[in-house]
Design an enzyme around this catalytic site. Structure first.
Site, PDB file in Angstrom:
ATOM      1  N   ASP A 177      20.234  38.818 -33.906  1.00 41.81           N
ATOM      2  CA  ASP A 177      21.398  38.121 -34.456  1.00 41.81           C
ATOM      3  C   ASP A 177      22.717  38.720 -33.998  1.00 41.81           C
ATOM      4  O   ASP A 177      22.745  39.782 -33.355  1.00 41.81           O
ATOM      5  CB  ASP A 177      21.312  38.109 -35.992  1.00 41.81           C
ATOM      6  CG  ASP A 177      20.971  39.480 -36.584  1.00 41.81           C
ATOM      7  OD1 ASP A 177      21.048  40.473 -35.851  1.00 41.81           O
ATOM      8  OD2 ASP A 177      20.628  39.546 -37.766  1.00 41.81           O
ATOM      9  N   ASP A 232      18.742  41.434 -50.200  1.00 40.53           N
ATOM     10  CA  ASP A 232      18.330  40.146 -50.784  1.00 40.53           C
ATOM     11  C   ASP A 232      17.050  39.613 -50.131  1.00 40.53           C
ATOM     12  O   ASP A 232      16.692  38.449 -50.289  1.00 40.53           O
ATOM     13  CB  ASP A 232      19.471  39.107 -50.675  1.00 40.53           C
ATOM     14  CG  ASP A 232      19.844  38.768 -49.227  1.00 40.53           C
ATOM     15  OD1 ASP A 232      19.221  39.316 -48.298  1.00 40.53           O
ATOM     16  OD2 ASP A 232      20.766  37.946 -49.040  1.00 40.53           O
ATOM     17  N   GLU A 271      19.124  34.136 -44.690  1.00 37.25           N
ATOM     18  CA  GLU A 271      19.443  34.368 -46.094  1.00 37.25           C
ATOM     19  C   GLU A 271      18.507  33.558 -47.001  1.00 37.25           C
ATOM     20  O   GLU A 271      17.838  32.629 -46.533  1.00 37.25           O
ATOM     21  CB  GLU A 271      20.897  33.949 -46.347  1.00 37.25           C
ATOM     22  CG  GLU A 271      21.922  34.758 -45.573  1.00 37.25           C
ATOM     23  CD  GLU A 271      22.070  36.193 -46.083  1.00 37.25           C
ATOM     24  OE1 GLU A 271      21.125  36.743 -46.679  1.00 37.25           O
ATOM     25  OE2 GLU A 271      23.153  36.766 -45.881  1.00 37.25           O
ATOM     26  N   HIS A 305      16.389  39.317 -46.878  1.00 35.97           N
ATOM     27  CA  HIS A 305      16.490  38.563 -45.621  1.00 35.97           C
ATOM     28  C   HIS A 305      15.953  39.353 -44.423  1.00 35.97           C
ATOM     29  O   HIS A 305      15.965  40.579 -44.425  1.00 35.97           O
ATOM     30  CB  HIS A 305      17.930  38.087 -45.363  1.00 35.97           C
ATOM     31  CG  HIS A 305      18.918  39.151 -44.992  1.00 35.97           C
ATOM     32  ND1 HIS A 305      20.176  39.209 -45.548  1.00 35.97           N
ATOM     33  CD2 HIS A 305      18.865  40.162 -44.095  1.00 35.97           C
ATOM     34  CE1 HIS A 305      20.845  40.214 -45.012  1.00 35.97           C
ATOM     35  NE2 HIS A 305      20.060  40.810 -44.123  1.00 35.97           N
TER      36      HIS A 305
HETATM   37  C1  GLP Z   1      21.939  42.932 -41.468  1.00 43.31           C
HETATM   38  C2  GLP Z   1      21.089  42.518 -40.273  1.00 43.31           C
HETATM   39  C3  GLP Z   1      19.625  42.655 -40.586  1.00 43.31           C
HETATM   40  C4  GLP Z   1      19.334  44.021 -41.177  1.00 43.31           C
HETATM   41  C5  GLP Z   1      20.123  44.188 -42.437  1.00 43.31           C
HETATM   42  C6  GLP Z   1      19.865  45.510 -43.137  1.00 43.31           C
HETATM   43  O1  GLP Z   1      22.043  41.937 -42.421  1.00 43.31           O
HETATM   44  N1  GLP Z   1      21.343  41.188 -39.865  1.00 43.31           N
HETATM   45  O2  GLP Z   1      18.870  42.458 -39.390  1.00 43.31           O
HETATM   46  O3  GLP Z   1      17.964  44.150 -41.416  1.00 43.31           O
HETATM   47  O4  GLP Z   1      21.496  44.106 -42.097  1.00 43.31           O
HETATM   48  O5  GLP Z   1      20.702  46.502 -42.645  1.00 43.31           O
HETATM   49  P1  GLP Z   1      20.544  48.030 -42.944  1.00 43.31           P
HETATM   50  O6  GLP Z   1      19.403  48.504 -42.114  1.00 43.31           O
HETATM   51  O7  GLP Z   1      21.844  48.646 -42.499  1.00 43.31           O
HETATM   52  O8  GLP Z   1      20.295  48.178 -44.400  1.00 43.31           O
END
Ligand code: GLP
Length: 260
Positions: free
Chosen positions: A67, A136, A143, A138
């Site tokens: 993404d 959440d 989402e 995702h």
């Molecule tokens: C973002 C990314 C996800 C990732 C999430 C969690 O939303 N799009 O791919 O898994 O963050 O991030 P973190 O690893 O910093 O908690």
């Protein structure tokens, strides 16, 4: 689904790196699906160390990122282009022509999304997809209520995600509202899924993903539909799972099932 519980974050990242290294060693032109966020940082560090010290060779590897934020230029410090370059690509030898990250600045998102999907297919599909998980539930930026059959597209970020990711920006209002993301359906087509999560703040989301119902309210629960999904977590993150003893028993005993 396999659940591997490690004592520490570092041990968890080493376990996940072993899986990626094994795939690259047996298939030098492997296609890797990559994730951003703070969780896979240790994985990228370990893969870079393996490259430097053990000769792990990425020369024929192709990558696809999950993404990108809509509106952030690749040079923006919070863009996922920038993140990947700083934390992984500049430390290994993946040819830049083999690197794919969704564009957050294209003039035609619909055409780009279609091209991205086609490009994954043309490269033979993703051998292993690395995933983090949002608080959440995702995966990528799918989402809650994202279709479990969704493909690469634009998504509006949920307030919880904007709040979670605000820590990386000067203020919450700087966090982009839209992202371009692989869909759940796109992700499920990878041959192997590796989800990483650590810390208490992810414990509820992981419990829902692993042991809850399959639901678009927690898109990580779609991993239950995949025949080869492994979840790497640390002890804190395992704190809300009901079947911890079972997962640990399997991990410790590696019981061999009858072949016939
Ligand atoms: C973002 C990314 C996800 C990732 C999430 C969690 O939303 N799009 O791919 O898994 O963050 O991030 P973190 O690893 O910093 O908690």
């Amino acid at each position: 689904m396999e659940v591997i519980i490690s004592k520490t974050y570092d041990a968890m990242c080493k376990e996940a790196a072993e899986i990626v290294a094994q795939i690259v060693n047996t298939k030098p032109d492997a296609v890797l699906g990559l994730a951003t966020g703070s969780t896979p940082l240790g994985l990228y560090k370990e893969l870079a160390r393996m490259h430097r010290e053990e000769g792990l060779d990425f020369a024929q590897v192709t990558t696809f990122n999950l993404d990108e934020y809509v509106g952030l230029h690749p040079n923006h410090e919070q863009s996922y282009h920038y993140f990947m370059n700083e934390n992984f690509f500049k430390h290994v030898n993946i040819p830049s022509r083999n690197i794919h990250i969704p564009s957050g600045t294209t003039s035609n998102y619909a055409a780009f999304c279609e091209w991205y999907e086609q490009r994954i297919e043309d490269c033979g599909g993703i051998d292993v997809q690395i995933l983090g998980i949002g608080s959440d539930g995702h995966i990528a930026f799918n989402e809650p209520t994202s279709s479990l059959g969704s493909r690469t597209r634009i998504k509006t970020l949920a307030k919880q995600t904007i709040d979670d990711n605000a820590r990386f920006f000067a203020k919450a209002s700087d966090v982009p509202v839209y992202a371009i993301t692989m869909g759940v359906g796109t992700i499920l087509e990878a041959r192997k899924l590796v989800l990483m999560a650590n810390g208490k703040k992810k414990a509820t989301a992981v419990a829902q993903a692993v042991e809850g119902p399959v639901t678009s309210m927690c898109t990580a629960s779609a991993l239950q539909l995949h025949e080869d999904a492994t979840v790497f977590i640390d002890e804190d993150c395992a704190s809300e799972l009901k079947m911890v003893d079972y997962y640990k028993w399997i991990q410790a005993n590696m019981p061999g099932a009858p072949k016939k």
